[in-house]
Scaffold this motif. Structure first.
Motif, PDB file in Angstrom:
ATOM      1  N   SER A 146       0.818  -1.208   0.000  1.00 52.44           N
ATOM      2  CA  SER A 146       0.000   0.000   0.000  1.00 52.44           C
ATOM      3  C   SER A 146       0.852   1.259   0.000  1.00 52.44           C
ATOM      4  CB  SER A 146      -0.929  -0.001   1.221  1.00 52.44           C
ATOM      5  OG  SER A 146      -1.715   1.161   1.260  1.00 52.44           O
ATOM      6  N   TYR A 148       4.143   1.644  -1.032  1.00 54.80           N
ATOM      7  CA  TYR A 148       5.096   1.834  -2.127  1.00 54.80           C
ATOM      8  C   TYR A 148       4.520   1.521  -3.504  1.00 54.80           C
ATOM      9  CZ  TYR A 148       8.875   2.477   1.219  1.00 54.80           C
ATOM     10  OH  TYR A 148       9.683   2.971   2.219  1.00 54.80           O
ATOM     11  N   LEU A 149       3.421   0.787  -3.555  1.00 51.59           N
ATOM     12  CA  LEU A 149       2.836   0.451  -4.857  1.00 51.59           C
ATOM     13  C   LEU A 149       1.447   1.082  -4.972  1.00 51.59           C
ATOM     14  CD1 LEU A 149       3.961  -3.283  -5.180  1.00 51.59           C
ATOM     15  CD2 LEU A 149       4.999  -1.262  -6.226  1.00 51.59           C
ATOM     16  N   SER A 150       0.418   0.352  -4.573  1.00 51.04           N
ATOM     17  CA  SER A 150      -0.936   0.884  -4.661  1.00 51.04           C
ATOM     18  C   SER A 150      -1.838   0.149  -3.674  1.00 51.04           C
ATOM     19  CB  SER A 150      -1.495   0.709  -6.083  1.00 51.04           C
ATOM     20  OG  SER A 150      -2.867   1.027  -6.134  1.00 51.04           O
ATOM     21  N   ALA A 151      -2.707   0.894  -3.017  1.00 50.96           N
ATOM     22  CA  ALA A 151      -3.653   0.292  -2.080  1.00 50.96           C
ATOM     23  C   ALA A 151      -4.622  -0.652  -2.786  1.00 50.96           C
ATOM     24  CB  ALA A 151      -4.426   1.389  -1.347  1.00 50.96           C
ATOM     25  N   GLN A 152      -4.796  -0.450  -4.089  1.00 52.99           N
ATOM     26  CA  GLN A 152      -5.702  -1.305  -4.842  1.00 52.99           C
ATOM     27  C   GLN A 152      -5.170  -2.723  -5.015  1.00 52.99           C
ATOM     28  OE1 GLN A 152      -6.279   0.904  -8.475  1.00 52.99           O
ATOM     29  NE2 GLN A 152      -7.844   2.229  -7.566  1.00 52.99           N
TER      30      GLN A 152
END
Length: 292
Positions: free
Chosen positions: A256, A258-262
């Protein structure tokens, strides 16, 4: 560096929250061989009991203790009145029954307490710890959460490994007929298992709610991630539940952050599939199935 530290600390706290609920699932599985999918809405009900007491001006810790006692009574009554008639029947009966209880308790909480978001006060402070001129992302309430989960783990390990009561609970869960012939009061042990699991579940509800917003569905996501944590660690192992929760918490926090919460749900599923592929019984399973 500060972002990495805060992300890691957030993962630690998140993992402990997952572990708290996973411990309740492990406890009820180990003591009754039933997975109680209604554990979350039961915890919601007891959390609302504490919240109503706090809003009425009662001391915070009195409300905390009353919520745990309410969980104890609720778990025992459910086993005696609702679960007892299906014990000894096909396992799917109890599973379907707990899923039905999930709906009943959640709907009941909505009717009684409403669906409006309400603020639950923090256990302690909610400001980050200051080290020099730097504030790191962990609070005194977070330390309480970590300590409570560790204390619960120690107590459960001690119960099942070093006490006659824990041995009787395990015997009643594994083979009721043999346990009964050996003098174990099977019915009492199953009731106790449900009661203690409800206490741990109530504790997880209180820890999750502290310092946040609550509504009848505030624990819905915890059901999924807590169950994954319990399965990753192995449903037989309290230590495995904590390790599974921490593994999941750290992984989801870094994804979440460093990349995406999705991607959180996808990563959680990937971790579960990987663990079950390599070790079908979980990371802390005690026995390996024989290959034919």
């Amino acid at each position: 560096m500060l972002q990495f530290t805060n992300t890691a600390l957030a993962g630690l706290v998140l993992g402990m929250i997952f572990a708290a609920f996973a411990l309740a699932l492990v406890l009820i599985w180990r003591s009754t061989r039933i997975l109680n999918f209604a554990q979350a809405p039961m915890a919601v009900l007891t959390t609302y009991i504490a919240l109503v007491m706090i809003e009425d001006g009662r001391p915070y810790w009195l409300a905390f203790v009353v919520a745990l006692l309410a969980g104890l009574v609720l778990g025992a009554v459910l086993e005696r009145v609702v679960i007892r008639p299906v014990e000894g029947k096909p396992d799917i009966n109890a599973v379907i029954l707990t899923l039905g209880l999930f709906i009943v308790f959640k709907s009941g909480a909505e009717v009684i307490f409403g669906t409006k978001l309400r603020t639950y006060p923090p256990t302690f402070g909610i400001r980050g710890i200051e080290i020099g001129d730097t504030t790191i992302g962990i609070t005194t309430s977070d330390f309480f959460t970590i300590g409570a989960v560790i204390a619960t783990l120690v107590l459960l390990v001690a119960l099942f490994r070093f006490t006659d009561l824990g041995l009787k609970m395990r015997a009643a869960a594994n083979n009721q007929e043999v346990a009964g012939l050996l003098g174990v009061k099977v019915g009492a042990m199953l009731t106790l298992g449900w009661a203690l699991a409800a206490v741990v579940g109530s504790l997880s509800g209180l820890l999750i709610a502290a310092g946040g917003l609550v509504q009848p569905s505030y624990m819905d996501s915890i059901v999924v991630f807590g169950f994954i944590a319990a399965v990753i660690g192995g449903l037989e192992s309290p230590a495995g539940a904590v390790v599974g929760g921490l593994l999941l918490g750290f992984s989801l926090s870094f994804v979440s952050g460093y990349l995406s919460a999705q991607l959180v749900a996808l990563v959680a599923l990937g971790i579960l599939m990987t663990v079950l592929t390599l070790r079908p019984g979980g990371l802390f399973t005690a026995t390996q199935g024989r290959r034919v």
